[in-house]
Design an enzyme around this catalytic site. Structure first.
Site, PDB file in Angstrom:
ATOM      1  N   HIS A  47       1.025  -1.683   0.031  1.00  0.00           N
ATOM      2  CA  HIS A  47       0.128   0.246  -0.319  1.00  0.00           C
ATOM      3  C   HIS A  47       0.612   1.414   0.236  1.00  0.00           C
ATOM      4  CE1 HIS A  47      -3.413  -2.352   0.541  1.00  0.00           C
ATOM      5  NE2 HIS A  47      -2.779  -2.537   1.988  1.00  0.00           N
ATOM      6  N   GLU A 152      -6.664 -12.607   5.371  1.00  0.00           N
ATOM      7  CA  GLU A 152      -7.571 -11.920   5.308  1.00  0.00           C
ATOM      8  C   GLU A 152      -8.456 -12.043   4.256  1.00  0.00           C
ATOM      9  OE1 GLU A 152      -5.706  -8.583   4.345  1.00  0.00           O
ATOM     10  OE2 GLU A 152      -3.944  -9.491   2.249  1.00  0.00           O
ATOM     11  N   ASP A 178      -9.374  -6.465   6.093  1.00  0.00           N
ATOM     12  CA  ASP A 178      -9.681  -6.727   4.551  1.00  0.00           C
ATOM     13  C   ASP A 178     -10.538  -7.971   4.562  1.00  0.00           C
ATOM     14  OD1 ASP A 178      -8.336  -5.628   2.150  1.00  0.00           O
ATOM     15  OD2 ASP A 178      -6.557  -5.890   2.056  1.00  0.00           O
TER      16      ASP A 178
END
Length: 258
Positions: A47, A152, A178
């Site tokens: 990210h 996740e 997530d």
């Protein structure tokens, strides 16, 4: 730095504290976090926008500070997994691990023969550019590398017992945001579906003797999740720690300057 620091940490359930780095890959960051008392750092490529050149430099910063580094690569593709290992990653994380087959692929990609099928590159960054025999290099690299398996997705929870049973999985790491999205309850961490998923992950880790890790936004949650069996506690991240500390100080100074 101990040769197998992260893997050694994963053999016991005493608390290990760290933080996520997604913005400040600066030369002093390793020493700053080490001085602050961190036991490890979670370096995020998924990210952050960090590329491989940044990763390679950051590795040296954390090595200089004797701070073990787990790296989250952007995907499960072999070239991300193996290249991060070649650059010196001690622990590896990849997103959206949902099946035993995916977990095994990651193990194969990060481990040398006979534990895996990673392509061979020796006397480079991961072995500190030192010479040595092939057999010794393979053995040392395999003993050093830790797989932190990111759970996740709903399928990851469904298959978590089989994933945790794999030799080569050292830690189950919960990607809570997530996971909540995958379960159809975005951000609702008190929902019974989410708590049931957490219970299943915790049970799988305990059954197979694996460490548990996750990100926590505050001190209270860090203590609470440790009480639930999580031993790798990743407190917040560089962006949010800096932002919140600055916002708090600026607000207090401003309110006193009237």
């Amino acid at each position: 730095m101990a040769a197998n620091a992260l893997r050694d940490m994963a053999t016991h359930r005493r608390v290990k504290l760290g933080t996520l780095v997604a913005e400040f890959a600066t030369p002093g960051i390793g020493h700053i976090l080490k001085s602050a008392g961190c036991d490890f750092v979670f370096f995020d490529m998924e990210h952050s926008g960090f590329g491989m050149e940044t990763l390679k430099s950051a590795m040296r910063y954390f090595e200089a500070a004797d701070l073990p580094m787990m790296v989250r690569v952007p995907s499960q593709d072999y070239h991300f997994l193996a290249r991060a290992m070649d650059m010196g990653a001690e622990g590896l994380i990849a997103p959206m691990v949902s099946t035993v087959e995916q977990a095994q692929h990651i193990i194969n990609s990060m481990k040398y023969h006979p534990a895996g099928t990673r392509g061979v590159a020796l006397q480079i960054a991961h072995d500190r550019y030192r010479p040595g025999s092939v057999a010794d290099k393979f053995d040392a690299a395999n003993k050093r590398s830790a797989f932190i398996c990111l759970i996740e997705t709903a399928d990851g929870v469904k298959n978590v017992d089989g994933i945790a049973a794999l030799e080569g999985v050292d830690c189950l790491w919960v990607g809570h945001f997530d996971l909540s999205v995958s379960l159809g309850i975005p951000g609702d961490f008190a929902h019974p579906t989410f708590t049931a998923a957490m219970d299943k992950i915790i049970a799988a880790a305990k059954k197979h003797g694996k460490s548990l890790g996750r990100l926590v936004p505050n001190v209270q949650q860090g203590q609470e999740w440790y009480g639930q069996g999580f031993d790798f506690i990743c407190y917040s991240g560089d962006v949010w720690v800096f932002h919140d500390a600055m916002a708090d100080a600026v607000s207090k100074i401003r309110s006193g300057c009237k």
